[in-house]
Design an enzyme around this catalytic site. Structure first.
Site, mmCIF file in Angstrom:
data_model
loop_
_atom_site.group_PDB
_atom_site.id
_atom_site.type_symbol
_atom_site.label_atom_id
_atom_site.label_comp_id
_atom_site.label_asym_id
_atom_site.label_seq_id
_atom_site.Cartn_x
_atom_site.Cartn_y
_atom_site.Cartn_z
ATOM 1 C CG HIS A 115 19.388 39.616 22.277
ATOM 2 N ND1 HIS A 115 20.023 39.804 23.489
ATOM 3 C CD2 HIS A 115 20.347 39.176 21.416
ATOM 4 C CE1 HIS A 115 21.307 39.488 23.354
ATOM 5 N NE2 HIS A 115 21.544 39.096 22.127
ATOM 6 C CG ASP A 152 24.391 34.175 22.901
ATOM 7 O OD1 ASP A 152 24.102 33.599 21.837
ATOM 8 O OD2 ASP A 152 24.817 35.355 22.940
ATOM 9 C CG ASP A 233 27.350 34.427 20.596
ATOM 10 O OD1 ASP A 233 27.252 33.746 21.639
ATOM 11 O OD2 ASP A 233 26.478 35.253 20.239
#
Ligand SMILES: [Zn+2]
Length: 296
Positions: A115, A152, A233
């Site tokens: 990110h 992800d 995740d």
């Protein structure tokens, strides 16, 4: 990141425990991560950002207090070295793989990186480990084409911000639509393969999308090395996302990416941990990922 935060030190403890419990640790070669240099960080981030964030990290380290850069992302006393070692691990792994000292590498690092944009820390991330490593392979080792795979559950907005339009890099990702950071629906460059998927999508549908959308592009692109933003995740047990992947799906993705690397890139892969917050699921998924990478 502070008390009760999902991006916690126990994540790496859980991975280490699982590797020991399964005996995988005996088969793997462990290396310590060096600190990244500023010159390495500057391959992915602006000079102003690097100076500012390092300054903030150093001040927090001196004072021993926490400093929030956004509601999710906090600098603590250990962040300076952890963040520099996370990026440094990715760079050192790239060197080791390209110099033939190991076939491939997994960087068990935190904080994660995908990110972090050119000039902003966000979403638990400060330095974009994978983008820094990919640029290192291009700029320091003279590769001409590398691929970044991001599985992800969250869109790798930072990596996209850094690499979109850089035709030396092909980035393929899937991520849960309408989830943090609420981006990725419209790719920012022709070198981006973005696959937003609805909440509750399960493994078989993801595999079909990968077969259809990632693999033909990768085959055509013929990357000389592959970097993986390995977030776990998207696992069904992870509460930060609502996708339904299981360990076998992460192993399948790893196998397919490894096959591409073997055909075009002499098997060269550097994989970096991103998300994954359900500790048991994270540990089992990483073990599966490593079993495939190490052919165990
Ligand atoms: Zn994530």
């Amino acid at each position: 990141m502070g008390e009760g935060h999902p991006e916690c030190a126990q994540r790496l403890d859980a991975i280490g425990d699982q590797l020991r419990a399964t005996g995988l640790d005996i088969a793997l070669d462990f290396r310590d991560a060096p600190l990244a240099t500023e010159a390495q960080l500057l391959r992915a981030h602006t000079a102003g950002y690097v100076a500012d964030i390092l300054d903030r990290m150093r001040r927090v380290r001196g004072l021993g207090e926490h400093h929030a850069v956004d509601p999710d992302t906090t600098i603590g006393a250990g962040t300076l070295h952890a963040a520099l070692r996370a990026a440094g691990a990715a760079v050192a792994a790239t060197d080791a793989v390209l110099e033939g000292r190991c076939a491939n590498a997994f960087c068990a690092v935190r904080p994660p990186g995908h990110h972090a944009t050119r000039d902003q820390a966000m979403g638990f991330c400060f330095f974009n480990n994978v983008a820094i490593a990919a640029r290192h392979a291009l700029d320091a080792h003279g590769l001409r084409r590398v691929a970044i795979i991001d599985f992800d559950v969250h869109h790798g907005n930072g990596t996209e911000d850094i690499v979109a339009g850089d035709e030396r890099i092909l980035m393929c990702s899937f991520f849960q639509d309408q989830l943090y950071p609420f981006s990725g629906g419209v790719p920012k460059g022709t070198n981006m393969v973005n696959l937003p998927v609805p909440a509750y999508t399960r493994g078989p549908a993801i595999r079909e999308l990968i077969e259809l959308m990632w693999l033909p592009r990768l085959e055509e692109y013929k990357p000389q090395m592959i970097f993986i933003s390995a977030g776990f995740d998207a696992h069904r047990e992870d509460e930060l996302g609502q996708l339904g992947l299981v360990e076998a799906d992460f192993e399948w993705i790893t196998q397919r990416v490894k096959a591409v690397a073997e055909r075009h890139a002499q098997g060269r892969i550097v994989s970096c941990l991103e998300g994954g917050y359900a500790l048991g699921a994270l540990a089992r998924s990483v073990a599966g990922h490593l079993r495939v990478l190490a052919e165990l």
